[in-house]
Design an enzyme around this catalytic site. Sequence first.
Site, short mmCIF file in Angstrom:
data_model
loop_
_atom_site.label_atom_id
_atom_site.label_comp_id
_atom_site.label_asym_id
_atom_site.label_seq_id
_atom_site.Cartn_x
_atom_site.Cartn_y
_atom_site.Cartn_z
N HIS A 379 14.96 -4.85 69.80
CA HIS A 379 14.81 -3.60 70.56
C HIS A 379 13.92 -2.64 69.76
CE1 HIS A 379 15.81 -0.88 73.79
NE2 HIS A 379 15.61 0.04 72.88
N ALA A 380 12.88 -2.14 70.43
CA ALA A 380 11.86 -1.35 69.72
C ALA A 380 12.43 -0.06 69.13
CB ALA A 380 10.73 -1.01 70.69
N HIS A 410 4.92 4.55 73.38
CA HIS A 410 6.18 5.30 73.29
C HIS A 410 6.61 5.43 71.82
CE1 HIS A 410 10.39 6.37 74.48
NE2 HIS A 410 10.67 5.75 73.35
N GLU A 411 6.62 4.32 71.11
CA GLU A 411 7.07 4.36 69.71
C GLU A 411 6.16 5.23 68.86
OE1 GLU A 411 9.94 3.47 69.01
OE2 GLU A 411 10.32 2.38 70.86
N HIS A 414 7.12 8.80 68.78
CA HIS A 414 8.11 9.15 67.75
C HIS A 414 7.43 9.31 66.39
CE1 HIS A 414 11.39 8.51 70.49
NE2 HIS A 414 11.24 7.21 70.57
N GLU A 438 11.79 11.55 73.02
CA GLU A 438 11.53 10.38 73.86
C GLU A 438 10.33 10.57 74.79
OE1 GLU A 438 12.82 7.66 73.25
OE2 GLU A 438 14.44 8.35 71.94
N HIS A 539 21.69 0.23 73.77
CA HIS A 539 22.15 1.53 73.32
C HIS A 539 23.67 1.68 73.28
CE1 HIS A 539 18.03 1.67 74.59
NE2 HIS A 539 17.84 2.76 73.90
N TYR A 549 16.85 9.88 77.64
CA TYR A 549 15.76 9.19 78.35
C TYR A 549 15.62 9.73 79.78
CZ TYR A 549 16.25 5.92 74.47
OH TYR A 549 16.32 5.35 73.22
O1 X8Z Z 1 15.05 2.42 73.88
C1 X8Z Z 1 13.95 2.79 74.25
C2 X8Z Z 1 12.79 2.80 73.28
C3 X8Z Z 1 13.20 3.14 71.91
S1 X8Z Z 1 13.69 4.79 71.72
C4 X8Z Z 1 12.15 1.43 73.26
N1 X8Z Z 1 13.73 3.13 75.53
C5 X8Z Z 1 14.80 3.07 76.52
C6 X8Z Z 1 15.22 1.65 76.80
O2 X8Z Z 1 14.50 0.73 76.43
O3 X8Z Z 1 16.28 1.46 77.41
C7 X8Z Z 1 12.49 3.61 76.10
C8 X8Z Z 1 12.74 3.77 77.57
C9 X8Z Z 1 14.22 3.70 77.76
ZN ZN Z 2 12.21 6.13 72.02
#
Ligand code: X8Z
Ligand code: ZN
Length: 640
Positions: A379-380, A410-411, A414, A438, A539, A549
């Site tokens: 997960h990024a 997106h990354e 941050h 975010e 998450h 988000y």
């Molecule tokens: O978790 C993230 C990022 C890292 S902060 C990759 N996002 C959420 C997800 O993947 O569920 C970005 C969009 C929503």
């Molecule tokens: Zn993020």
Amino acid sequence: MKLRPTPLALSILASLTLLAGCSAPPPPADTRQTPQESADAFIARVNRTMAEQMPLSTSSSWLAQTFINDDTARVASDYSARQLAQLNEFVEQARQYDGQPMSEETARAIALLKLGTSMPAPRDPARLKELTEIATRMDQMYGAGTYCTGEGEEKVCRQIGELSEVLAKSRDYDAQLEAWQGWHTISIPMRGDYQRFVELVNEGAREMGYKDAGHMWRSGYDMDPDAFKAETDRLWGQVKPLYDQLHCYARTRLQQKYGERGSVDGKYLPAHLMGNLWQQDWSNLWDFLQPYPGAGDLDISKSLEAQRAKLFADRVAKLKNPESARLVEEGIAADFDIATQMTRLAEGFYTGLGMPALPESFYAKSQLIKPRDRDVVCHASAWQMNADASDVRIKMCIKPNEDELTTIYHELGHIYYYLAYKDQPVLFQSGAHDGFHEAIGDTIVLAMTPEYLKSVGLIQDTAVSEEATINAQMRMALAKVAFLPFGLMIDRWRWGVFDGSIKPEDYNRAWWELKARYQGVAPVQPRGEEFFDPGAKYHVPGNTPYTRYFLSHILQFQFYKALCEAAGHQGPLHTCTFADNKEAGARFWAMLQKGQSQPWQKTLKELTGTEQMDASAVLEYFAPLKDWLEKQNQGQDCGF
Ligand code: X8Z
Ligand code: ZN
């Protein structure tokens, strides 16, 4: 999650990261309070201690996520425990300043200190240790998640990347169902841990003076926590009519494609058919949701895959003796080359706005592709390893497709936040609120118009026609509008779990009720309490709050509009790109530099002229699509 300063993405580091941990017991003298220490001196000491301890604690989390095994888990849990104990001690020490006169800045720092983690820990050392061990274990369990079928030589094991690929590419109903169900087996063993985790963080939150951990999470928005909840309802009310239209359109197309099986009870979208394990982004359904096939070719994934194939072919052409082991090596090298090129492309957008180049150590230390020899959390995430942000990194398992490309943007949002606020005291090194953090990279994704994509060679031509406009709008809507109810429902579930209105014996039922209510999504087979489906979303085991988000998906349109205005854009909002515009870049950077040093309302006003989060920019952006969808949906029995 980390303690305070560590910003959000860090957050992603999740439960482990608390910002500043102790470097070794006994605690350094600096963490002890001296009699008569002024509030200002106290906060200066907290900032200093956190800055000193940040590198070790972030390194322990980095290792636990990029090299999953029992040893890294042990070290990461230990640092997390020290850090949380340290935080509890600081919070305790801060109490002596309650009600005393002090500067606004110090009062803010003390308030932020109390909100410095999304994983409030019990003071009792045994329970604190138990909490950090559970958090690390769940995080690693998710990262190592594997679904296997068959026996002996027939045994095939797949992880999240391969299973996601089935949903993205296969249109076979059963293959998708198996991939979706397969991934949801990985969270079954987390249920007991999660239940205990909830008890422990609630104990920690209560000791800090909150009703429960959800109440604590909602208290981090410079406003009353109940008013904050109402605010999210209001924002959802603004965008729900747009989501409903998109839902109705997608359902009709699914029914055309899969017949009766294209919906559940004629109402809901089948969970395994949405191109994504959580139905949070429908972009992968472009093949049959594209309004006007051929009107403006926006297939960025195809173009990235072709670039990767060429990098591989060029390498193979240079080989004297292409035996299979060498081909594997060259394949990995090509994966790394394309991942690096994609990251450089994203960096180029930021530097084009006048922001600094990334430090070279960023490329040396980031994890861009999935290692072959060990499990990692794919997960990024974006990492600020030290307080002066001289060591920043991303951790991803990049593949050459559109989804991953936008995730890199997106990354880097941050990362640029970290770089911009590095001169703030550590307690202010965070987003104005977590939704701001975010929203940075995503604001840039909105500026990736067809013209921009063409300018960087990702698409061949930009078509100018009404059909092409609708296609471009649909491409954005499948990512951004589809996401909105998902962004809300995860914490609706967790807030209920934390406040006890959702009981452990109802975890899964409540999850699917919320999915049905907000997203209009349902599983095609019963998902009873023998499953723990929330744990299959990063998450939840990673304990990263999710409302951020949802807020980001509103705010990013406000930021985009403001930056378009700064760039002097004329014409409909969705046609704007501020790529290479230094004025827009300067305005954006100025906002990032503020970090969390002032209430977010003030920061928002400085950029956009308003103190309120507001979805009218979302509606303005998607106005052409909304009209089009309403026409398409005429005569349909929409709603769920
Ligand atoms: O978790 C993230 C990022 C890292 S902060 C990759 N996002 C959420 C997800 O993947 O569920 C970005 C969009 C929503
Ligand atoms: Zn993020």
